[in-house]
Design an enzyme around this catalytic site. Structure first.
Site, PDB file in Angstrom:
ATOM      1  N   ASN A   7      26.202  -8.526   9.941  1.00 42.45           N
ATOM      2  CA  ASN A   7      27.249  -7.529  10.194  1.00 42.45           C
ATOM      3  C   ASN A   7      26.710  -6.601  11.284  1.00 42.45           C
ATOM      4  O   ASN A   7      25.784  -5.824  11.040  1.00 42.45           O
ATOM      5  CB  ASN A   7      27.581  -6.742   8.918  1.00 42.45           C
ATOM      6  CG  ASN A   7      28.648  -5.685   9.160  1.00 42.45           C
ATOM      7  OD1 ASN A   7      28.740  -5.108  10.245  1.00 42.45           O
ATOM      8  ND2 ASN A   7      29.457  -5.418   8.152  1.00 42.45           N
ATOM      9  N   GLU A  34      32.396  -7.396  11.411  1.00 36.70           N
ATOM     10  CA  GLU A  34      32.685  -6.086  12.025  1.00 36.70           C
ATOM     11  C   GLU A  34      32.434  -6.104  13.538  1.00 36.70           C
ATOM     12  O   GLU A  34      31.770  -5.222  14.072  1.00 36.70           O
ATOM     13  CB  GLU A  34      31.886  -4.969  11.345  1.00 36.70           C
ATOM     14  CG  GLU A  34      32.419  -4.637   9.957  1.00 36.70           C
ATOM     15  CD  GLU A  34      32.100  -3.219   9.522  1.00 36.70           C
ATOM     16  OE1 GLU A  34      32.856  -2.316   9.911  1.00 36.70           O
ATOM     17  OE2 GLU A  34      31.096  -3.011   8.803  1.00 36.70           O
ATOM     18  N   ASP A 145      29.131 -10.657   4.900  1.00 37.43           N
ATOM     19  CA  ASP A 145      28.990  -9.362   4.228  1.00 37.43           C
ATOM     20  C   ASP A 145      29.940  -9.371   3.043  1.00 37.43           C
ATOM     21  O   ASP A 145      31.153  -9.293   3.226  1.00 37.43           O
ATOM     22  CB  ASP A 145      29.333  -8.241   5.215  1.00 37.43           C
ATOM     23  CG  ASP A 145      29.305  -6.870   4.563  1.00 37.43           C
ATOM     24  OD1 ASP A 145      29.024  -6.780   3.347  1.00 37.43           O
ATOM     25  OD2 ASP A 145      29.582  -5.883   5.270  1.00 37.43           O
ATOM     26  N   ASN A 147      29.854  -7.164   0.526  1.00 36.36           N
ATOM     27  CA  ASN A 147      30.045  -5.823  -0.027  1.00 36.36           C
ATOM     28  C   ASN A 147      29.929  -5.823  -1.546  1.00 36.36           C
ATOM     29  O   ASN A 147      30.633  -5.083  -2.247  1.00 36.36           O
ATOM     30  CB  ASN A 147      31.387  -5.228   0.434  1.00 36.36           C
ATOM     31  CG  ASN A 147      31.265  -4.504   1.763  1.00 36.36           C
ATOM     32  OD1 ASN A 147      30.361  -3.691   1.963  1.00 36.36           O
ATOM     33  ND2 ASN A 147      32.158  -4.797   2.693  1.00 36.36           N
ATOM     34  N   ASP A 216      24.624  -8.647   1.759  1.00 35.83           N
ATOM     35  CA  ASP A 216      24.912  -9.745   2.688  1.00 35.83           C
ATOM     36  C   ASP A 216      24.251 -11.006   2.121  1.00 35.83           C
ATOM     37  O   ASP A 216      23.059 -10.988   1.797  1.00 35.83           O
ATOM     38  CB  ASP A 216      24.354  -9.415   4.073  1.00 35.83           C
ATOM     39  CG  ASP A 216      24.979  -8.156   4.638  1.00 35.83           C
ATOM     40  OD1 ASP A 216      25.979  -8.263   5.365  1.00 35.83           O
ATOM     41  OD2 ASP A 216      24.472  -7.042   4.319  1.00 35.83           O
ATOM     42  N   ASP A 245      23.901  -0.880  10.617  1.00 35.17           N
ATOM     43  CA  ASP A 245      23.391  -0.501   9.293  1.00 35.17           C
ATOM     44  C   ASP A 245      23.069  -1.737   8.437  1.00 35.17           C
ATOM     45  O   ASP A 245      22.433  -1.600   7.390  1.00 35.17           O
ATOM     46  CB  ASP A 245      24.340   0.464   8.562  1.00 35.17           C
ATOM     47  CG  ASP A 245      25.807   0.069   8.647  1.00 35.17           C
ATOM     48  OD1 ASP A 245      26.153  -0.906   9.350  1.00 35.17           O
ATOM     49  OD2 ASP A 245      26.618   0.751   7.991  1.00 35.17           O
ATOM     50  N   HIS A 246      23.470  -2.939   8.904  1.00 40.75           N
ATOM     51  CA  HIS A 246      23.105  -4.189   8.231  1.00 40.75           C
ATOM     52  C   HIS A 246      22.074  -4.945   9.068  1.00 40.75           C
ATOM     53  O   HIS A 246      22.022  -4.776  10.287  1.00 40.75           O
ATOM     54  CB  HIS A 246      24.319  -5.099   8.088  1.00 40.75           C
ATOM     55  CG  HIS A 246      25.415  -4.564   7.219  1.00 40.75           C
ATOM     56  ND1 HIS A 246      25.706  -5.089   5.986  1.00 40.75           N
ATOM     57  CD2 HIS A 246      26.307  -3.566   7.421  1.00 40.75           C
ATOM     58  CE1 HIS A 246      26.733  -4.437   5.469  1.00 40.75           C
ATOM     59  NE2 HIS A 246      27.125  -3.512   6.310  1.00 40.75           N
TER      60      HIS A 246
END
Length: 254
Positions: A7, A34, A145, A147, A216, A245-246
DNA sequence: ATGTCACCTGGTAGGTGA
C-alpha cells in the site's frame, strides 16, 4: 518466483520509492493499493521502463489498485464481479500460471458506522466471488491491504486495540472465512520475529516506538502451500523520507 | 496529546479519509 504487495498511499508521491524498491527487489509480481490516481495519470511508461507490465484501476483522490508483472499477464478483472462498488479496490489477472488477486479492503472507520457495514458487506462479496474463482483457478494468490489484524499477536497492544477497527471479532471472522475457502496465510507458515507489523500510524511516533499492526497479507491457495519458500516484511521503506505508512510484504514460491 | 499525511475545494485555511 517472488510476489509482493504494498500500500503506497499515493503512487504520485511514492513513485520514486517504488522504482527504487523494484530495482533492489525485482519481484515477478507486485500489487499496489491506494494509488490515488485516475487511470489517465497512471505512470505506466515509468513502470514499463522499470521492466513491468501494468494493469491499473484507479479513481480520483481515494483508493485505486494496480498490478505489475514481469511476464505478460492476461484475463484482467477489476473489482468484484457481482458486487456493485463505486470504489476501485480490486485488480486481478493471470500470470505465469497463477491467478493473482490484489485487494484494498475498506478501512471501515469504526464499528457502528456505515463504513464499517460496507467493509463487512464487501468482505462477504469478496468471499463469495473467491469461492468461484478458486474452483476455476487452483493456484491463486490473494494479497493486499486487508485492514484486518487477524490475531492478537498481529497487534502491538491488543488491550488498547480490543474491539477497535481492524481488530473486531466480526472482521477477524471474515478473515477466517477467507482461510476456510482453502487459503493459507503465507507469513505464518514460517517462524517470524515477534512484533512483526506492516503498518504504523504516522502519528504518535508509532514507527519509532514500533507500535504497529500486521494488516497487509499474502494468502496462497492450498495447491500452492508446498511451493512457499519464504514470506517476509520489508520495513526499510518506512525509514525513508516521506514514507508510506505501509511497507511491502513478499512471498517466494518455488 | 487525535501529535501525521494526502488530497480535495477554493484559497492562502478547512474538511475528509486513513
Amino acid at each position: 518466483m517472488k510476489l509482493a504487495t504494498w500500500n503506497v498511499n499515493s503512487l504520485g508521491v511514492r513513485l520514486q520509492h517504488l522504482t527504487n524498491w523494484l530495482q533492489a527487489h525485482p519481484v515477478d509480481v507486485l500489487v499496489l493499493q491506494e494509488t490515488k490516481l485516475t487511470d489517465d495519470k497512471f505512470p505506466a511508461a515509468e513502470l514499463q521502463a522499470a521492466g513491468y507490465h501494468a494493469a491499473f484501476f484507479g479513481q480520483k483522490t481515494y483508493n485505486g489498485v494496480a498490478l505489475l508483472t514481469r511476464s505478460a499477464h492476461d484475463t484482467v478483472v477489476r473489482n468484484i464481479p457481482g458486487f456493485a462498488d463505486e470504489q476501485a479496490r480490486v485488480i486481478g489477472a493471470s500470470v505465469d500460471g497463477l491467478r493473482i488477486v490484489g485487494v484494498y479492503v475498506p478501512n471501515g472507520q469504526a464499528p457502528g458506522t456505515d463504513k464499517y457495514e460496507y467493509k463487512l458487506q464487501w468482505l462477504r462479496g469478496l468471499r463469495d466471488w473467491l469461492r468461484e474463482e478458486l474452483a476455476v483457478h487452483r493456484e491463486l494468490v490473494l494479497m493486499g491491504d486487508f485492514n484486518i489484524a487477524p490475531e492478537d499477536r498481529d497487534v502491538h497492544d491488543p488491550a488498547v486495540w480490543a474491539g477497535q477497527i481492524m481488530c473486531t471479532e466480526a472482521e477477524r471472522d471474515q478473515f477466517r472465512h477467507l482461510l476456510e475457502l482453502g487459503l493459507v496465510d503465507a507469513f505464518r507458515l514460517f517462524d517470524q520475529p515477534p512484533k512483526s507489523w506492516t503498518w504504523w500510524d504516522y502519528r504518535m511516533l508509532a514507527f519509532r516506538k514500533n507500535q504497529g499492526l500486521r494488516i497487509d497479507h499474502i494468502l496462497v491457495s492450498e495447491a500452492l502451500r508446498g511451493r512457499v519458500r519464504a514470506c517476509s516484511i520489508d520495513r526499510e521503506p518506512r525509514k525513508l523520507e516521506r514514507p508510506s505508512d505501509h511497507v511491502p510484504v513478499t512471498v517466494e514460491l518455488a
